[in-house]
Write an enzyme that holds these catalytic residues in place. Structure first.
Site, PDB file in Angstrom:
ATOM      1  N   LYS A  42       0.850  -1.209   0.000  1.00 41.08           N
ATOM      2  CA  LYS A  42       0.000   0.000   0.000  1.00 41.08           C
ATOM      3  C   LYS A  42       0.881   1.253   0.000  1.00 41.08           C
ATOM      4  O   LYS A  42       2.088   1.175   0.279  1.00 41.08           O
ATOM      5  CB  LYS A  42      -0.920  -0.032   1.221  1.00 41.08           C
ATOM      6  CG  LYS A  42      -0.186  -0.038   2.557  1.00 41.08           C
ATOM      7  CD  LYS A  42      -1.137  -0.298   3.725  1.00 41.08           C
ATOM      8  CE  LYS A  42      -0.387  -0.298   5.043  1.00 41.08           C
ATOM      9  NZ  LYS A  42      -1.248  -0.696   6.171  1.00 41.08           N
ATOM     10  N   ARG A 145     -10.751   0.005  14.901  1.00 39.10           N
ATOM     11  CA  ARG A 145     -10.575   0.769  13.675  1.00 39.10           C
ATOM     12  C   ARG A 145     -11.530   0.165  12.665  1.00 39.10           C
ATOM     13  O   ARG A 145     -12.720   0.301  12.799  1.00 39.10           O
ATOM     14  CB  ARG A 145      -9.097   0.727  13.239  1.00 39.10           C
ATOM     15  CG  ARG A 145      -8.762   1.720  12.161  1.00 39.10           C
ATOM     16  CD  ARG A 145      -7.262   1.765  11.833  1.00 39.10           C
ATOM     17  NE  ARG A 145      -6.760   0.532  11.222  1.00 39.10           N
ATOM     18  CZ  ARG A 145      -5.538   0.406  10.708  1.00 39.10           C
ATOM     19  NH1 ARG A 145      -4.693   1.412  10.727  1.00 39.10           N
ATOM     20  NH2 ARG A 145      -5.149  -0.733  10.171  1.00 39.10           N
ATOM     21  N   TYR A 267      15.138  30.539   8.884  1.00 43.34           N
ATOM     22  CA  TYR A 267      13.838  31.105   9.245  1.00 43.34           C
ATOM     23  C   TYR A 267      13.643  31.134  10.754  1.00 43.34           C
ATOM     24  O   TYR A 267      13.985  30.163  11.444  1.00 43.34           O
ATOM     25  CB  TYR A 267      12.714  30.245   8.672  1.00 43.34           C
ATOM     26  CG  TYR A 267      12.408  30.476   7.215  1.00 43.34           C
ATOM     27  CD1 TYR A 267      12.071  31.731   6.736  1.00 43.34           C
ATOM     28  CD2 TYR A 267      12.421  29.405   6.328  1.00 43.34           C
ATOM     29  CE1 TYR A 267      11.775  31.921   5.387  1.00 43.34           C
ATOM     30  CE2 TYR A 267      12.119  29.580   4.977  1.00 43.34           C
ATOM     31  CZ  TYR A 267      11.796  30.845   4.518  1.00 43.34           C
ATOM     32  OH  TYR A 267      11.502  31.025   3.204  1.00 43.34           O
ATOM     33  N   MET A 320      11.492  24.790   2.923  1.00 39.28           N
ATOM     34  CA  MET A 320      10.758  23.962   1.971  1.00 39.28           C
ATOM     35  C   MET A 320      11.700  23.201   1.050  1.00 39.28           C
ATOM     36  O   MET A 320      11.518  22.008   0.794  1.00 39.28           O
ATOM     37  CB  MET A 320       9.813  24.849   1.147  1.00 39.28           C
ATOM     38  CG  MET A 320       8.904  24.056   0.235  1.00 39.28           C
ATOM     39  SD  MET A 320       7.943  25.104  -0.849  1.00 39.28           S
ATOM     40  CE  MET A 320       6.829  25.871   0.313  1.00 39.28           C
TER      41      MET A 320
HETATM   42  C1  LIG Z   1      -0.559  -1.710   6.856  1.00 44.13           C
HETATM   43  C2  LIG Z   1      -1.152  -2.980   7.299  1.00 44.13           C
HETATM   44  C3  LIG Z   1      -0.349  -4.122   7.409  1.00 44.13           C
HETATM   45  C4  LIG Z   1       1.155  -4.065   7.308  1.00 44.13           C
HETATM   46  O1  LIG Z   1       1.621  -3.514   8.514  1.00 44.13           O
HETATM   47  P1  LIG Z   1       3.177  -3.311   8.856  1.00 44.13           P
HETATM   48  O2  LIG Z   1       3.165  -2.854  10.257  1.00 44.13           O
HETATM   49  O3  LIG Z   1       3.669  -2.268   7.917  1.00 44.13           O
HETATM   50  O4  LIG Z   1       3.847  -4.595   8.665  1.00 44.13           O
HETATM   51  C5  LIG Z   1      -0.967  -5.327   7.713  1.00 44.13           C
HETATM   52  N1  LIG Z   1      -2.310  -5.386   7.904  1.00 44.13           N
HETATM   53  C6  LIG Z   1      -3.109  -4.303   7.832  1.00 44.13           C
HETATM   54  C7  LIG Z   1      -4.560  -4.434   8.080  1.00 44.13           C
HETATM   55  C8  LIG Z   1      -2.556  -3.056   7.554  1.00 44.13           C
HETATM   56  O5  LIG Z   1      -3.334  -1.977   7.491  1.00 44.13           O
END
Ligand SMILES: *Cc1c(COP(=O)(O)O)cnc(C)c1O
Length: 375
Positions: A42, A145, A267, A320
């Site tokens: 992802k 969640r 800055y 930046m």
């Molecule tokens: C992002 C995610 C993972 C991977 O998690 P890591 O901590 O990066 O290994 C696995 N399962 C779900 C549901 C996630 O959202």
């Protein structure tokens, strides 16, 4: 290989694809042959490039991938199809957004269903199309969640026709505190998941992310879902990563300049070196994902780079597009020299700590302006 730069750029990101493959192998060896090791790609493979990461892992035998968004899944399917790996399973973690059914089905993507409306919609769509469409069921065991709560999971188990119509192949849950092995929530989630699993006898089961893999074999079930560890992330927050580093970041010195003692730098005039200093100006800033929280001030030392065998601390606020490092103790520092910001001497975890965040956020913030060199 340079991915996208027709001319040299002042900042370079190196991505070691072979290390991603090696890290997945390390995890696969740890969980053993009876457990499948998927690849979580992802957020563009945690900022490193999902296509290259997934293709390399697929060529090494990875058969199951996880993305977060439908669009990520569509792109991944296209990339894998090019390599003749169009039978790989792709799960979409964020589930079924209304109106995305056709896109998911056309690209062979399996939503991770986390609520009854999602399950019902996906089942109805499958019935209309006369297709058996794959999915996973996400059960929340304590993170609060995404996912069915435990009562909903039991209610779903009482309707096996519905789970079957929704094409459920996998039942999964996600750990909230896997990076803290001693946290009592880990065991509580494990026990809840163990209680849920027999309710879905035909489905394979998955609980562990990267750090979950290291909690012990009882957390592995049928499939593990590592993400950050593939990309060199730490298993325990605040500790060094046992994985092979994947990302390196280097910036070229644009100018070396003298700063008089008692004059502020950058800055906000937040840092005033007490000694006459030599400063190197680097072409990297917060627009490149080098978070401003790694800035230095008189009362707080920020992050550092590494040059000619010596640490070079960041001076003043990160802007930046630019930041300054103190090269007073590196007399040979010169315009055109390359300063390491993430690499063998400044680990990803150290850079993240200086920014007040975790390696996940550093990786996924990696900027678009870098010259990306893939090894
Ligand atoms: C992002 C995610 C993972 C991977 O998690 P890591 O901590 O990066 O290994 C696995 N399962 C779900 C549901 C996630 O959202």
């Amino acid at each position: 290989m340079t991915e996208d730069a027709p001319f040299p750029r002042p900042t370079r990101l190196t991505i070691d694809t072979a290390a991603i493959v090696a890290n997945r192998r390390t995890i696969a060896a740890r969980v053993g042959p009876g457990v499948e090791t998927a690849g979580v790609v992802k957020a563009d493979g945690y900022g490193t490039g999902a296509t290259a990461a997934a293709k390399a892992m697929a060529a090494d035998g990875c058969r199951t991938f996880f993305v977060a968004h439908v669009g990520e899944g569509v792109a991944l399917r296209a990339a894998l199809a090019e390599g003749g790996r169009d039978r790989a399973r792709i799960f979409v973690l964020n589930g079924l957004l209304p109106g995305t059914e056709t896109t998911l089905a056309e690209h062979g993507l399996a939503p991770v269903l986390g609520s009854f409306p999602e399950i019902e919609d996906w089942a109805a769509f499958g019935r209309e199309e006369g297709l058996a469409l794959p999915s996973a069921i996400h059960v929340d065991t304590g993170m609060n969640r995404h996912g069915l709560d435990l009562d909903e999971a039991r209610a779903l188990a009482d309707r096996p026709d519905l789970a079957a119509a929704a094409g459920a192949e996998l039942v999964m849950s996600h750990l909230a505190c896997a990076d803290e092995p001693g946290h009592p929530l880990n065991l509580r989630q494990l026990e809840r998941f163990r209680a849920i699993r027999p309710l879905f006898p035909g489905l394979s089961a998955s609980l562990a992310n990267s750090s979950g893999v290291h909690l012990g074999a009882e957390y592995h079930f049928d499939l593990v879902r590592p993400g950050v560890a593939l990309y060199g992330g730490a298993i325990r927050t605040g500790e060094a990563s046992p994985m092979r580093p994947v990302v390196g970041l280097e910036a070229t010195i644009l100018q070396v300049r003298d700063a008089r003692a008692g004059e502020s730098v950058g800055y906000g005039a937040r840092q005033t070196p007490k000694r006459a200093s030599r400063l190197a100006v680097l072409s990297v800033g917060y627009a490149d994902g080098f978070h401003r929280t790694a800035s230095s001030a008189d009362e707080r030392l920020g992050g550092r780079g590494f040059l000619h065998g010596r640490p070079v601390p960041i001076v003043g606020r990160i802007s930046m597009d630019l930041m300054m490092v103190d090269v007073t103790d590196v007399p040979q520092a010169a315009r055109g020299d390359v300063v390491e910001l993430i690499g063998p001497n400044v680990t990803l975890q150290e850079a993240a700590a200086a920014m007040g965040t975790i390696d996940y956020e550093v990786l996924t913030s990696l900027g678009r302006r870098y010259e990306r060199i893939r090894r």
